[in-house]
Design an enzyme around this catalytic site. Structure first.
Site, PDB file in Angstrom:
ATOM      1  N   LYS A 126       0.872  -1.195   0.000  1.00 21.51           N
ATOM      2  CA  LYS A 126       0.000   0.000   0.000  1.00 21.51           C
ATOM      3  C   LYS A 126       0.888   1.218   0.000  1.00 21.51           C
ATOM      4  O   LYS A 126       2.029   1.175   0.466  1.00 21.51           O
ATOM      5  CB  LYS A 126      -0.871   0.009   1.258  1.00 21.51           C
ATOM      6  CG  LYS A 126      -2.107   0.881   1.128  1.00 21.51           C
ATOM      7  CD  LYS A 126      -3.174   0.185   0.305  1.00 21.51           C
ATOM      8  CE  LYS A 126      -4.358   1.068   0.016  1.00 21.51           C
ATOM      9  NZ  LYS A 126      -5.490   0.263  -0.489  1.00 21.51           N
ATOM     10  N   ASP A 166      -7.051   4.292  -4.688  1.00 25.76           N
ATOM     11  CA  ASP A 166      -7.674   4.102  -3.371  1.00 25.76           C
ATOM     12  C   ASP A 166      -8.317   5.451  -3.052  1.00 25.76           C
ATOM     13  O   ASP A 166      -8.522   6.271  -3.976  1.00 25.76           O
ATOM     14  CB  ASP A 166      -6.636   3.690  -2.313  1.00 25.76           C
ATOM     15  CG  ASP A 166      -7.279   3.168  -1.026  1.00 25.76           C
ATOM     16  OD1 ASP A 166      -7.749   2.017  -1.009  1.00 25.76           O
ATOM     17  OD2 ASP A 166      -7.362   3.918  -0.020  1.00 25.76           O
TER      18      ASP A 166
HETATM   19  P1  NDP Z   1     -12.995   7.520  -2.915  1.00 26.01           P
HETATM   20  O1  NDP Z   1     -11.996   8.536  -2.614  1.00 26.01           O
HETATM   21  O2  NDP Z   1     -13.466   7.342  -4.307  1.00 26.01           O
HETATM   22  O3  NDP Z   1     -14.284   7.693  -2.008  1.00 26.01           O
HETATM   23  C1  NDP Z   1     -14.221   7.709  -0.621  1.00 26.01           C
HETATM   24  C2  NDP Z   1     -15.562   8.114  -0.073  1.00 26.01           C
HETATM   25  O4  NDP Z   1     -15.565   7.987   1.337  1.00 26.01           O
HETATM   26  C3  NDP Z   1     -15.895   9.575  -0.381  1.00 26.01           C
HETATM   27  O5  NDP Z   1     -17.276   9.703  -0.527  1.00 26.01           O
HETATM   28  C4  NDP Z   1     -15.379  10.288   0.842  1.00 26.01           C
HETATM   29  O6  NDP Z   1     -16.046  11.519   1.099  1.00 26.01           O
HETATM   30  C5  NDP Z   1     -15.694   9.294   1.928  1.00 26.01           C
HETATM   31  N1  NDP Z   1     -14.697   9.405   3.007  1.00 26.01           N
HETATM   32  C6  NDP Z   1     -13.360   9.280   2.893  1.00 26.01           C
HETATM   33  N2  NDP Z   1     -12.753   9.479   4.066  1.00 26.01           N
HETATM   34  C7  NDP Z   1     -13.729   9.722   4.937  1.00 26.01           C
HETATM   35  C8  NDP Z   1     -13.729  10.004   6.298  1.00 26.01           C
HETATM   36  N3  NDP Z   1     -12.592  10.078   7.018  1.00 26.01           N
HETATM   37  N4  NDP Z   1     -14.931  10.195   6.892  1.00 26.01           N
HETATM   38  C9  NDP Z   1     -16.082  10.114   6.164  1.00 26.01           C
HETATM   39  N5  NDP Z   1     -16.124   9.866   4.854  1.00 26.01           N
HETATM   40  C10 NDP Z   1     -14.962   9.666   4.246  1.00 26.01           C
HETATM   41  O7  NDP Z   1     -12.358   6.122  -2.365  1.00 26.01           O
HETATM   42  P2  NDP Z   1     -12.786   4.648  -2.698  1.00 26.01           P
HETATM   43  O8  NDP Z   1     -14.250   4.568  -2.947  1.00 26.01           O
HETATM   44  O9  NDP Z   1     -11.849   4.135  -3.712  1.00 26.01           O
HETATM   45  O10 NDP Z   1     -12.420   3.909  -1.327  1.00 26.01           O
HETATM   46  C11 NDP Z   1     -13.376   3.747  -0.279  1.00 26.01           C
HETATM   47  C12 NDP Z   1     -12.913   2.614   0.627  1.00 26.01           C
HETATM   48  O11 NDP Z   1     -12.824   1.399  -0.136  1.00 26.01           O
HETATM   49  C13 NDP Z   1     -11.534   2.788   1.262  1.00 26.01           C
HETATM   50  O12 NDP Z   1     -11.533   2.149   2.526  1.00 26.01           O
HETATM   51  C14 NDP Z   1     -10.620   2.024   0.329  1.00 26.01           C
HETATM   52  O13 NDP Z   1      -9.438   1.617   0.968  1.00 26.01           O
HETATM   53  C15 NDP Z   1     -11.517   0.847  -0.009  1.00 26.01           C
HETATM   54  N6  NDP Z   1     -11.227   0.104  -1.221  1.00 26.01           N
HETATM   55  C16 NDP Z   1     -11.078   0.725  -2.430  1.00 26.01           C
HETATM   56  C17 NDP Z   1     -10.851  -0.013  -3.565  1.00 26.01           C
HETATM   57  C18 NDP Z   1     -10.762   0.627  -4.901  1.00 26.01           C
HETATM   58  O14 NDP Z   1     -10.592  -0.117  -5.879  1.00 26.01           O
HETATM   59  N7  NDP Z   1     -10.880   1.916  -5.053  1.00 26.01           N
HETATM   60  C19 NDP Z   1     -10.699  -1.471  -3.516  1.00 26.01           C
HETATM   61  C20 NDP Z   1     -10.946  -2.044  -2.212  1.00 26.01           C
HETATM   62  C21 NDP Z   1     -11.184  -1.257  -1.132  1.00 26.01           C
HETATM   63  P3  NDP Z   1     -15.807  12.795   0.141  1.00 26.01           P
HETATM   64  O15 NDP Z   1     -16.678  12.544  -1.053  1.00 26.01           O
HETATM   65  O16 NDP Z   1     -16.257  13.936   0.969  1.00 26.01           O
HETATM   66  O17 NDP Z   1     -14.370  12.812  -0.184  1.00 26.01           O
HETATM   67  O1  2IT Z   2      -7.762  -1.724  -1.145  1.00 27.60           O
HETATM   68  C1  2IT Z   2      -7.670  -2.165  -2.306  1.00 27.60           C
HETATM   69  O2  2IT Z   2      -7.773  -3.377  -2.561  1.00 27.60           O
HETATM   70  C2  2IT Z   2      -7.459  -1.205  -3.403  1.00 27.60           C
HETATM   71  N1  2IT Z   2      -7.417  -0.007  -3.157  1.00 27.60           N
HETATM   72  C3  2IT Z   2      -7.251  -1.695  -4.802  1.00 27.60           C
HETATM   73  C4  2IT Z   2      -5.842  -2.133  -5.009  1.00 27.60           C
HETATM   74  C5  2IT Z   2      -5.467  -2.484  -6.416  1.00 27.60           C
HETATM   75  O3  2IT Z   2      -4.267  -2.746  -6.607  1.00 27.60           O
HETATM   76  O4  2IT Z   2      -6.313  -2.506  -7.306  1.00 27.60           O
END
Ligand code: NDP
Ligand code: 2IT
Length: 444
Positions: A126, A166
Site C-alpha cells: 500500500k 484508493d
Molecule cells: P474515494 O476517494 O473514491 O471515495 C471515498 C468516499 O468515502 C468519499 O465519498 C469520501 O467523502 C468518503 N470518506 C473518505 N474518508 C472519509 C472520512 N474520514 N470520513 C467520512 N467519509 C470519508 O475512495 P474509494 O471509494 O476508492 O475507497 C473507499 C474505501 O474502499 C476505502 O476504505 C478504500 O481503501 C476501499 N477500497 C477501495 C478499492 C478501490 O478499488 N478503489 C478497492 C478495495 C477497497 P468525500 O466525497 O467527501 O471525499
Molecule cells: O484496497 C484495495 O484493494 C485497493 N485499493 C485496490 C488495489 C489495487 O491494486 O487494485
C-alpha cells in the site's frame, strides 16, 4: 503464552503508536490461533508470524510541489511493500490528509491476505501521501502526482510492484502518475492499474470493487436460501466503491436508501438517484449537500448517522472505523441481516463481534472488497499479453472470483469449527496460501 500471543504482545509494545496497524493484526491473529496451534513448533522455528507482521520494505519520502500561488508545498509519500511471497507487490495509493505510517501498514497488511484470497498471483503493498486532492486545481494535482512518481518510480515496475487507486486516487491521478513513470523510466508497461481505456486500462476496473461486493453478497444470500431482490440497502461513502456498489445493488433489484461523504449523508426513501450522485461526485467533485436540490423529497443530514436507518443490508464503503459499536447496535435493532465491507476495516472489532453474535451475516473487507484488486490483476494479465478483453469477459471472471472467495472463506471457517464466521474464514484461507509460499522460499 502461545506463540501467537507472544508475537502480538511484542508488536503491541514495538508499534504502540500505530493503532490501526495493531487493530488489523489483532483481528487476524485471533483467527489464526487455531491454525498456528496445530503446527506451533514449525511456525515458531520459521518465525512465520514475526515475518508476516514486518513489511519487507517501507519507503518514506518527501514530495515537494508548487501550488497555484507559486508556493512550494511539502507532503510525505509512502510505499509499504509488505509481502511478495505469492506475486509482485500490489495495492492502492491513498491520497488523504489522515495518511500516516500506521494507516499505510494496516492497509498493506490487509492487502496481503486479500490478494491471496483472489487466487491470483499478487503480493501485498500500500502507499500514498498526506496530500489532500480536495479543493486543488488539476494543475496542482498534476504537480503533486509528478513529484510523487519522480521518487516512487525507483521502487516499482510491472514485475516488482504495481500500485493502483484508493481514497483520493482515481482516474485523473492514475493518468498523471502513469505519464510521469513513462517519461522518467522510458518504459510503457503495466506499472499501474486503474488506467484509462486508451492507455492499457481494463474494462470493469472502475466498477469492480462495488460490483464484486454485490456479487459476493448475492452468493451469500443464495447460500442462505434468500436473494437480494427488494432488499433495502444502506451504503456509506459516495466514492468509487460506494457508487458502483449502489449501481449493482439497483441492477439486482435492491433499493439503496443512503449514501454519505466526509461531511454528511443523504436518505432517499424512494431509492437513491445514482445519476445525480455521479454528476455531483464524479463530474463536479462537489458535496452531497447538492443532492437535495435535484431530489427535494430526500433528506440531507450533517455529520454521521447513516447506520441509524432501517435496512436489510449495510455496506460500509467509505473508510476505516466508520461503523462502531453504537452503529452496530442501531443496525441490529433495525433488523439488519447482512453487513459486508466495501471499505478496508470500516467496522471496529467490538462492532464486528456484536454483529456476529447477533446473528448478522458479516463479511470482512479482505474478502468482500477483493473484486477491485482482482480486476487489477486481470488488467495486469491483459497488459502482459498486450490484449484487451471485453466487458462481458472481465465481468464474468470477476463474478466467478467473488463466488469462489465466498466458498473458500466459508469452507475455511467450517474446517476450523467456526461455521459462518467469515472473518476467521477469510483470515485462515488468506493465510494458508501465503504461508505455504513463505515456507517454500526459506528464511527470507
Ligand atoms: P474515494 O476517494 O473514491 O471515495 C471515498 C468516499 O468515502 C468519499 O465519498 C469520501 O467523502 C468518503 N470518506 C473518505 N474518508 C472519509 C472520512 N474520514 N470520513 C467520512 N467519509 C470519508 O475512495 P474509494 O471509494 O476508492 O475507497 C473507499 C474505501 O474502499 C476505502 O476504505 C478504500 O481503501 C476501499 N477500497 C477501495 C478499492 C478501490 O478499488 N478503489 C478497492 C478495495 C477497497 P468525500 O466525497 O467527501 O471525499
Ligand atoms: O484496497 C484495495 O484493494 C485497493 N485499493 C485496490 C488495489 C489495487 O491494486 O487494485
Amino acid at each position: 503464552m502461545t506463540y501467537t500471543e507472544s508475537v502480538l504482545s511484542s508488536i503491541e509494545k514495538k508499534y504502540a503508536d500505530q493503532p490501526e496497524f495493531l487493530q488489523a493484526v489483532r483481528e487476524v491473529f485471533e483467527s489464526l490461533e487455531k491454525v498456528i496451534s496445530k503446527n506451533e513448533e514449525v511456525y515458531k522455528r520459521e518465525a512465520i508470524l514475526e515475518r508476516l507482521v514486518e513489511p519487507d520494505r517501507q519507503i518514506i519520502f518527501r514530495v515537494p510541489w508548487v501550488d497555484d500561488q507559486g508556493q512550494v508545498r511539502i507532503n510525505t509519500g509512502y510505499r509499504v511493500q509488505f509481502n511478495n511471497s505469492i506475486g509482485p507487490y500490489k495495492g492502492g495509493l491513498r491520497l488523504h490528509p489522515s495518511v500516516n505510517l500506521s494507516i499505510m501498514k494496516f492497509l498493506g497488511f490487509e492487502q496481503v491476505f486479500k490478494n491471496s484470497l483472489t487466487s491470483l498471483p499478487i503480493g501485498g503493498a500500500k502507499g500514498g501521501s498526506d496530500f489532500d486532492p480536495k479543493g486543488k486545481s488539476d494543475r496542482e494535482v498534476m504537480a503533486f502526482c509528478q513529484s510523487f512518481m519522480t521518487e516512487l518510480c525507483k521502487y516499482i515496475g510491472a514485475d516488482t510492484d504495481v500500485p493502483a487507486g484508493d481514497i483520493g486516487t482515481g482516474a485523473r491521478e492514475i493518468g498523471y502518475l502513469f505519464g510521469q513513470y513513462k517519461r522518467i523510466r522510458g518504459l510503457y508497461e503495466g506499472v499501474l492499474t486503474g488506467k484509462g481505456l486508451s492507455y492499457g486500462g481494463s474494462l470493469v476496473r472502475t466498477q469492480a470493487t462495488g460490483y464484486g461486493l454485490l456479487y459476493l453478497v448475492e452468493e451469500l444470500l443464495k447460500c442462505h436460501q434468500d436473494n437480494i431482490q427488494g432488499k433495502v440497502v444502506a451504503i456509506s461513502g459516495a466514492g468509487n466503491v460506494a457508487i458502483y456498489a449502489a449501481e449493482k445493488a439497483q441492477q439486482l433489484g435492491a433499493k439503496v436508501v443512503t449514501m454519505s461523504d466526509s461531511t454528511g449523508w443523504i436518505y432517499d426513501e424512494d431509492g437513491v438517484d445514482l445519476a445525480v450522485v455521479k454528476e455531483i461526485k464524479e463530474v463536479r467533485r462537489a458535496r452531497l449537500t447538492e443532492y437535495k436540490k435535484a431530489r427535494p423529497n430526500a433528506q440531507y443530514h450533517e455529520g454521521k448517522g447513516v447506520w441509524t436507518v432501517k435496512c436489510d443490508i449495510a455496506l460500509p464503503c467509505a473508510t476505516q472505523n466508520e461503523l462502531l459499536i453504537d452503529d452496530a447496535k442501531a443496525l441490529v435493532a433495525n433488523g439488519v441481516k447482512v453487513v459486508a465491507e466495501g471499505a478496508n476495516m470500516p467496522t471496529s472489532i467490538e462492532a464486528t463481534k456484536y454483529l456476529q453474535n447477533s446473528g448478522v451475516l458479516f463479511v470482512p473487507g479482505k474478502a468482500a472488497n477483493a473484486g477491485g484488486v482482482a480486476t487489477s490483476a486481470l488488467e495486469m494479465s491483459q497488459n502482459s499479453e498486450r490484449l484487451s478483453w471485453s466487458f462481458e469477459e472481465v465481468d464474468a471472471k470477476l463474478k466467478s472470483i467473488m463466488v469462489n472467495i465466498y466458498h473458500n472463506i466459508e469452507d475455511a471457517a467450517k474446517r476450523y469449527d467456526c461455521e459462518g464466521n467469515y472473518v476467521a474464514g477469510a483470515n485462515i484461507a488468506g493465510f494458508e496460501k501465503v504461508v505455504d509460499a513463505m515456507m517454500a522460499h526459506g528464511a527470507c
